[in-house]
Design a protein around this motif. Structure first.
Motif, PDB file in Angstrom:
ATOM      1  N   GLU A  34       2.359  -2.012  12.648  1.00 39.76           N
ATOM      2  CA  GLU A  34       1.551  -0.917  12.083  1.00 39.76           C
ATOM      3  C   GLU A  34       2.419  -0.011  11.230  1.00 39.76           C
ATOM      4  O   GLU A  34       2.014   0.396  10.132  1.00 39.76           O
ATOM      5  N   LEU A  35       3.601   0.293  11.709  1.00 37.91           N
ATOM      6  CA  LEU A  35       4.512   1.141  10.953  1.00 37.91           C
ATOM      7  C   LEU A  35       4.922   0.482   9.639  1.00 37.91           C
ATOM      8  O   LEU A  35       4.955   1.134   8.587  1.00 37.91           O
ATOM      9  N   LEU A  36       5.206  -0.823   9.684  1.00 41.83           N
ATOM     10  CA  LEU A  36       5.607  -1.542   8.473  1.00 41.83           C
ATOM     11  C   LEU A  36       4.483  -1.542   7.430  1.00 41.83           C
ATOM     12  O   LEU A  36       4.714  -1.344   6.239  1.00 41.83           O
ATOM     13  N   VAL A  37       3.244  -1.775   7.903  1.00 42.88           N
ATOM     14  CA  VAL A  37       2.104  -1.822   6.979  1.00 42.88           C
ATOM     15  C   VAL A  37       1.887  -0.464   6.321  1.00 42.88           C
ATOM     16  O   VAL A  37       1.731  -0.376   5.088  1.00 42.88           O
ATOM     17  N   GLN A  41       3.966   1.949   5.938  1.00 44.74           N
ATOM     18  CA  GLN A  41       5.098   2.281   5.074  1.00 44.74           C
ATOM     19  C   GLN A  41       5.036   1.490   3.772  1.00 44.74           C
ATOM     20  O   GLN A  41       5.230   2.050   2.683  1.00 44.74           O
ATOM     21  N   ARG A  42       4.718   0.212   3.856  1.00 51.94           N
ATOM     22  CA  ARG A  42       4.725  -0.649   2.670  1.00 51.94           C
ATOM     23  C   ARG A  42       3.604  -0.270   1.705  1.00 51.94           C
ATOM     24  O   ARG A  42       3.771  -0.327   0.479  1.00 51.94           O
ATOM     25  N   PHE A  43       2.451   0.125   2.233  1.00 51.08           N
ATOM     26  CA  PHE A  43       1.298   0.414   1.373  1.00 51.08           C
ATOM     27  C   PHE A  43       1.020   1.922   1.263  1.00 51.08           C
ATOM     28  O   PHE A  43      -0.096   2.323   0.952  1.00 51.08           O
ATOM     29  N   ARG A  44       2.052   2.760   1.482  1.00 55.03           N
ATOM     30  CA  ARG A  44       1.845   4.209   1.533  1.00 55.03           C
ATOM     31  C   ARG A  44       1.275   4.761   0.223  1.00 55.03           C
ATOM     32  O   ARG A  44       0.437   5.665   0.240  1.00 55.03           O
ATOM     33  N   ARG A  45       1.730   4.271  -0.923  1.00 50.93           N
ATOM     34  CA  ARG A  45       1.235   4.779  -2.205  1.00 50.93           C
ATOM     35  C   ARG A  45      -0.257   4.459  -2.382  1.00 50.93           C
ATOM     36  O   ARG A  45      -1.041   5.290  -2.837  1.00 50.93           O
ATOM     37  N   SER A  46      -0.611   3.240  -2.014  1.00 56.66           N
ATOM     38  CA  SER A  46      -2.019   2.853  -2.133  1.00 56.66           C
ATOM     39  C   SER A  46      -2.891   3.614  -1.152  1.00 56.66           C
ATOM     40  O   SER A  46      -4.055   3.930  -1.449  1.00 56.66           O
ATOM     41  N   ILE A  47      -2.325   3.938   0.027  1.00 53.72           N
ATOM     42  CA  ILE A  47      -3.072   4.723   1.009  1.00 53.72           C
ATOM     43  C   ILE A  47      -3.262   6.148   0.495  1.00 53.72           C
ATOM     44  O   ILE A  47      -4.360   6.703   0.540  1.00 53.72           O
ATOM     45  N   ARG A  48      -2.161   6.766  -0.015  1.00 49.65           N
ATOM     46  CA  ARG A  48      -2.272   8.124  -0.551  1.00 49.65           C
ATOM     47  C   ARG A  48      -3.219   8.174  -1.751  1.00 49.65           C
ATOM     48  O   ARG A  48      -3.949   9.145  -1.936  1.00 49.65           O
ATOM     49  N   GLY A  49      -3.210   7.162  -2.568  1.00 48.68           N
ATOM     50  CA  GLY A  49      -4.056   7.130  -3.757  1.00 48.68           C
ATOM     51  C   GLY A  49      -5.514   6.781  -3.476  1.00 48.68           C
ATOM     52  O   GLY A  49      -6.333   6.739  -4.406  1.00 48.68           O
ATOM     53  N   GLY A  50      -5.850   6.520  -2.219  1.00 45.19           N
ATOM     54  CA  GLY A  50      -7.228   6.205  -1.866  1.00 45.19           C
ATOM     55  C   GLY A  50      -7.649   4.790  -2.214  1.00 45.19           C
ATOM     56  O   GLY A  50      -8.841   4.473  -2.175  1.00 45.19           O
ATOM     57  N   GLU A  51      -6.691   3.932  -2.531  1.00 46.25           N
ATOM     58  CA  GLU A  51      -7.021   2.550  -2.867  1.00 46.25           C
ATOM     59  C   GLU A  51      -7.199   1.691  -1.626  1.00 46.25           C
ATOM     60  O   GLU A  51      -7.997   0.751  -1.625  1.00 46.25           O
ATOM     61  N   PHE A  56       5.874  -9.054   2.311  1.00 46.51           N
ATOM     62  CA  PHE A  56       4.805  -8.136   1.931  1.00 46.51           C
ATOM     63  C   PHE A  56       4.303  -8.331   0.512  1.00 46.51           C
ATOM     64  O   PHE A  56       3.161  -7.990   0.201  1.00 46.51           O
ATOM     65  N   ASP A  57       5.118  -8.862  -0.355  1.00 35.29           N
ATOM     66  CA  ASP A  57       4.613  -9.207  -1.694  1.00 35.29           C
ATOM     67  C   ASP A  57       3.573 -10.326  -1.590  1.00 35.29           C
ATOM     68  O   ASP A  57       2.506 -10.272  -2.214  1.00 35.29           O
TER      69      ASP A  57
END
Length: 387
Positions: free
Chosen positions: A16-19, A21-31, A113-114
């Motif tokens: 959960e932490l890895l996910v 962290q890896r997708f933090r920008r997309s999470i912050r951007g609402g994507e 993750f890519d």
């Protein structure tokens, strides 16, 4: 596009932490929106209370309910929901089982993750395309049901056959080119005992033409039953239609009244194909003087009133251009001459059978060519004086 919502099912807290962290920008951007569950049972509970999840990313080996069992349960929640499984690189047996149980794709541990991003994007696109197709299908089915209702309503407003009398026989027929059409016919007994006859053809096809047809039919009957003559009736209906017609739709129409005691026919026409008269011996000719501008275009329009006296056993045949403009596969029209010949060759039939013969000839002529226009016709046989 709305955010993609993914349920991650894995019993390892570090994942959960890895996910996140890896997708933090997309999470912050609402994507992207992520939900997390520790096993299959927790995943099913979460799916039951959180709507709009696009995709499940699930590990295989978990306590209580593993990923393979979860795959079997997902269709109970949403048949369109898809899953991507996560498994060890060498665990091909479980991966194969997961794919057989409906998994869309898989990624292997340790997770690249890519590669995961590409797999998730592809899976989400597939889910959304499937859901869009399902929504389109449901919309089409709903539209078809609405059209079926409209078709039943349109047929319901056609007049019921009048009983035959010693003085006349009258029958009508309509077959729309689509589910609903723009043609109509009507007949009714006027307050003074005369018989009113109407046939009309609205420009265009489909629902818009059907709605305009219903308005025209209502107006025409209402005005006709007020007792005005045929010319005044068309003039009044034209003014009413033209006053509120932003789409510039128009109607061709023919309205006639028959005095059954004398055979006197009064009529007016608005750009409609001239009706045909067929004598007892089979000679066919056009009803004269059928001119006039279509209804709904020019607000102030006068229509000439014409008169004709029907002879005993004479047939008045009214039709729309769907009959004469039936087209065969080579592009030839059925035409007025062929219609006249068809009437003459079936002159001894009663009105119902005469209509059936004309329609059959037109349909047979068109052969495999699709019906291009509504087919509507009305046949009146005047027998002798009397009501």
């Amino acid at each position: 596009m709305s955010a993609t919502t993914i349920l991650v099912v894995d019993d390892e807290p570090d994942f959960e932490l890895l996910v996140t962290q890896r997708f933090r920008r997309s999470i912050r951007g609402g994507e992207l929106v992520f939900h997390f569950a520790r096993d299959g049972e927790e995943a099913l509970e979460l799916l039951s209370r959180v709507p709009g999840i696009d995709l499940v990313l699930t590990d295989i080996n978990m306590p209580r309910m593993d990923g393979l069992t979860l795959l079997l349960r997902l269709p109970e929640v949403d048949p369109q929901l898809r899953a991507v499984i996560v498994s060890a690189y060498g665990d091909m047996a479980n991966i194969r089982t997961g794919m057989n149980r409906g998994a869309f794709d898989f990624v292997t541990k340790p997770v690249d993750f890519d590669d995961l991003t590409v797999t998730l994007n592809r899976a989400v696109e597939h889910v959304r395309a499937a859901r869009a197709a399902l929504q389109a299908r449901d919309a089409l089915l709903a539209m078809q049901e609405e059209l079926a209702v409209a078709q039943r309503m349109q047929l319901a407003i056609l007049p019921q056959p009048l009983p035959d009398t010693p003085g006349r026989q009258l029958r009508g027929f309509m077959q729309a080119a689509r589910e609903v059409g723009g043609d109509f016919y009507d007949f009714f007994i006027l307050p003074d005992g005369r018989l009113g006859l109407v046939i009309a053809d609205v420009s265009g096809k489909g629902m818009s033409a059907a709605l305009f047809m219903a308005v025209t039919r209502t107006l025409l009957r209402m005005v006709a039953l007020s007792g005005v003559d045929a010319a005044q009736c068309l003039s009044t209906v034209n003014a009413l239609l033209a006053a509120d017609n932003p789409e510039m739709m128009f109607v061709t129409a023919h309205y006639a009244t028959l005095d059954p005691a004398t055979g006197s026919l009064e009529y007016a026409s608005a750009g409609h194909p001239p009706p045909l008269l067929m004598g007892a011996e089979g000679a066919v000719r056009e009803l004269p003087g059928c001119d006039g501008i279509v209804l709904g275009v020019r607000p102030a329009q006068e229509y000439p009133l014409r008169r004709q006296t029907l002879a005993p056993d004479e047939v008045l045949f009214l039709y729309t251009d769907g009959v004469t403009e039936a087209v065969d596969p080579a592009g030839n029209l059925f035409g007025e001459e062929r219609l006249a010949a068809t009437l003459a060759s079936h002159r001894g039939l009663d009105c119902q059978d005469l209509l059936a013969a004309v329609v059959s000839e037109a349909v047979t002529f068109a052969s495999s060519a699709p019906q291009a226009d509504d087919i509507t016709c009305l046949a009146l046989r005047y027998r002798s004086g009397g009501r």
